[in-house]
Write an enzyme that holds these catalytic residues in place. Structure first.
Site, PDB file in Angstrom:
ATOM      1  N   MET A  67      -1.125   0.024  -6.425  1.00 51.94           N
ATOM      2  CA  MET A  67      -1.677  -1.241  -6.953  1.00 51.94           C
ATOM      3  C   MET A  67      -1.899  -1.273  -8.313  1.00 51.94           C
ATOM      4  SD  MET A  67      -0.854  -2.623  -3.973  1.00 51.94           S
ATOM      5  CE  MET A  67      -1.897  -4.161  -4.142  1.00 51.94           C
ATOM      6  N   LYS A 103     -12.702  -5.127  -2.121  1.00 51.92           N
ATOM      7  CA  LYS A 103     -11.601  -4.405  -2.887  1.00 51.92           C
ATOM      8  C   LYS A 103     -12.408  -3.585  -4.114  1.00 51.92           C
ATOM      9  CE  LYS A 103      -7.890  -3.087  -5.458  1.00 51.92           C
ATOM     10  NZ  LYS A 103      -7.398  -2.097  -4.953  1.00 51.92           N
ATOM     11  N   SER A 104     -12.032  -2.285  -4.415  1.00 55.38           N
ATOM     12  CA  SER A 104     -12.657  -1.757  -5.702  1.00 55.38           C
ATOM     13  C   SER A 104     -12.649  -2.677  -6.847  1.00 55.38           C
ATOM     14  CB  SER A 104     -12.062  -0.462  -5.865  1.00 55.38           C
ATOM     15  OG  SER A 104     -12.351   0.413  -4.961  1.00 55.38           O
ATOM     16  N   GLY A 111      -6.654   1.618   6.852  1.00 56.08           N
ATOM     17  CA  GLY A 111      -6.010   0.999   5.834  1.00 56.08           C
ATOM     18  C   GLY A 111      -4.470   0.621   6.208  1.00 56.08           C
ATOM     19  N   THR A 112      -3.852   1.525   5.994  1.00 54.47           N
ATOM     20  CA  THR A 112      -2.353   1.236   6.376  1.00 54.47           C
ATOM     21  C   THR A 112      -2.147   0.396   7.553  1.00 54.47           C
ATOM     22  OG1 THR A 112      -1.872   3.022   5.147  1.00 54.47           O
ATOM     23  CG2 THR A 112      -0.136   2.429   6.883  1.00 54.47           C
ATOM     24  N   GLY A 118      -8.212   7.634   6.936  1.00 60.56           N
ATOM     25  CA  GLY A 118      -6.869   8.291   6.628  1.00 60.56           C
ATOM     26  C   GLY A 118      -6.240   8.529   8.160  1.00 60.56           C
ATOM     27  N   CYS A 172      -9.015   6.781  -7.422  1.00 62.32           N
ATOM     28  CA  CYS A 172      -7.954   5.940  -7.399  1.00 62.32           C
ATOM     29  C   CYS A 172      -6.784   6.704  -8.080  1.00 62.32           C
ATOM     30  CB  CYS A 172      -8.115   4.462  -8.196  1.00 62.32           C
ATOM     31  SG  CYS A 172      -6.517   3.631  -8.272  1.00 62.32           S
ATOM     32  N   ASN A 195     -15.748   4.426  -6.372  1.00 68.66           N
ATOM     33  CA  ASN A 195     -14.532   5.021  -5.958  1.00 68.66           C
ATOM     34  C   ASN A 195     -14.134   5.727  -6.928  1.00 68.66           C
ATOM     35  OD1 ASN A 195     -11.811   5.429  -5.678  1.00 68.66           O
ATOM     36  ND2 ASN A 195     -11.147   3.448  -5.530  1.00 68.66           N
ATOM     37  N   SER A 220     -11.313   0.150   1.624  1.00 65.60           N
ATOM     38  CA  SER A 220     -11.262  -0.721   0.388  1.00 65.60           C
ATOM     39  C   SER A 220      -9.838  -0.820  -0.082  1.00 65.60           C
ATOM     40  CB  SER A 220     -12.218  -0.045  -0.785  1.00 65.60           C
ATOM     41  OG  SER A 220     -12.239  -0.690  -1.686  1.00 65.60           O
ATOM     42  N   SER A 263      -6.119   7.568  -0.524  1.00 71.82           N
ATOM     43  CA  SER A 263      -4.738   7.945  -0.242  1.00 71.82           C
ATOM     44  C   SER A 263      -4.372   9.441  -0.993  1.00 71.82           C
ATOM     45  CB  SER A 263      -3.622   6.898  -0.904  1.00 71.82           C
ATOM     46  OG  SER A 263      -4.107   6.743  -2.350  1.00 71.82           O
TER      47      SER A 263
HETATM   48  O1  OXC Z   1      -8.474   3.951  -4.829  1.00 72.73           O
HETATM   49  C1  OXC Z   1      -7.207   3.307  -4.469  1.00 72.73           C
HETATM   50  N1  OXC Z   1      -6.370   3.806  -3.809  1.00 72.73           N
HETATM   51  C2  OXC Z   1      -5.336   3.607  -3.682  1.00 72.73           C
HETATM   52  O2  OXC Z   1      -4.451   3.976  -2.634  1.00 72.73           O
HETATM   53  N2  OXC Z   1      -4.732   2.401  -4.410  1.00 72.73           N
HETATM   54  C3  OXC Z   1      -5.737   1.617  -4.875  1.00 72.73           C
HETATM   55  C4  OXC Z   1      -5.068   0.927  -5.979  1.00 72.73           C
HETATM   56  O3  OXC Z   1      -4.073   1.475  -6.691  1.00 72.73           O
HETATM   57  O4  OXC Z   1      -5.828   0.010  -6.745  1.00 72.73           O
HETATM   58  N3  OXC Z   1      -6.997   2.247  -5.309  1.00 72.73           N
END
Ligand code: OXC
Length: 302
Positions: free
Chosen positions: A60, A34-35, A262-263, A240, A121, A118, A10, A185
């Site tokens: 973000m 996206k969350s 992700g990355t 990850g 974040c 989630n 996400s 992350s």
């Molecule tokens: O859960 C999140 N993890 C991240 O690494 N970045 C996003 C964000 O910043 O929106 N959200």
């Protein structure tokens, strides 16, 4: 059941319907939105995402186009013919009320997919990663499961202490969760550009969530720790540091049922799913495995 265990993480390539449609048309087994928050959010000031040699750093701040935008897309997607695999819908409310509100709207909607809550974040200034507060997590999940009956998973931050794995697993085993997604992350890392003698992202004086190669050992440990502690009906999604078929194999060996990218997806684009499925297939053939179940979770110890 999915064609393959690969999907996006996400936040990556899933902000707009254009990006979501590219995932839908890709080789990914499924994908996640996206969350979202109840209302659209612009998020943190840019630059807020930066690719580096060994991964990425981002702050973000949950920018998104709002709950209705993503729910409309998800419900439309589910009505397509021929039927598509279930998709995942990520929410990240700013507080308990907002999370419960969004869950109530999902519950009463026609959405038939899987919701990802989630709780991790790291990038909303002033907001803690909820899943580092065990009591708050327990209290939220109690309220959630009083009202929500559709499939639900949670996205967790990395933990770094075996006692925390024990405590978190004890909480999670009390709820009818479909899965746990480890990890988000690694929060609040700092990347320095030595030439410019500067940070590389604007929010939070350069502090941001780390992804990529940096985080694979931590991700594998979290997948394994929860796989060996959670009741079998709570599956693991491994997220990850997955850059190739071998990394995916390692997550599956640790017990993951699905893996999220992700990355590396951010760097390579949706064609990465063609490469990852091919690489994993080759590894399984070399090792003589017919299905993922032949090796999933079967990590050996010494
Ligand atoms: O859960 C999140 N993890 C991240 O690494 N970045 C996003 C964000 O910043 O929106 N959200």
């Amino acid at each position: 059941m999915f064609e393959n265990p690969f999907m996006n993480a996400s936040g990556v390539h899933c902000m707009t319907t254009t990006e979501l449609e590219e995932l839908a048309q890709s080789k990914a087994g499924t994908f996640i939105t996206k969350s979202c928050t109840r209302n659209k959010r612009s998020g943190n000031p840019e630059p807020r995402y930066y690719d580096v040699a060994l991964g990425s750093i981002n702050s973000m701040g949950l920018p998104n186009l709002g709950f209705n935008y993503y729910l409309d897309y998800a419900i439309n997607y589910e009505q397509r013919q021929p039927a598509k695999p279930p998709i995942f819908f990520s929410i990240a409310g700013m507080n308990t009320t907002e999370n419960l509100e969004m869950l109530a709207m999902i519950e009463s909607s026609n959405f038939k997919g899987i919701t990802e809550l989630n709780l991790s974040c790291p990038n909303v200034p002033g907001k803690p990663q909820l899943a580092y507060d065990f009591d708050a997590t327990f209290s939220l999940l109690k309220q959630v499961f009083k009202q929500f009956t559709k499939p639900l998973g949670i996205k967790l931050p990395p933990y770094f202490d075996l006692v925390h794995f024990d405590q978190m697993a004890e909480i999670l085993n009390q709820f009818p969760l479909v899965y746990v997604n480890s990890i988000n992350s690694i929060g609040n890392g700092l990347y320095v550009d030595p030439q410019k003698e500067s940070v590389v992202i604007k929010p939070k004086e350069g502090f941001g969530g780390l992804g990529g190669e940096y985080i694979k050992p931590t991700a594998l440990a979290n997948v394994r720790a929860f796989y060996t502690r959670l009741k079998p009906d709570i599956k693991l999604i491994g997220t990850g540091g997955i850059r190739n078929g071998q990394d995916a194999f390692e997550h599956l060996l640790c017990g993951a049922t699905m893996v999220q990218i992700g990355t590396e997806l951010h760097k390579e684009g949706p064609s990465i799913f063609d490469r990852l499925t091919k690489e994993l297939t080759e590894i399984m053939a070399e090792k003589g495995y017919q299905t993922i179940e032949d090796f999933r979770g079967k990590l050996k110890t010494l």
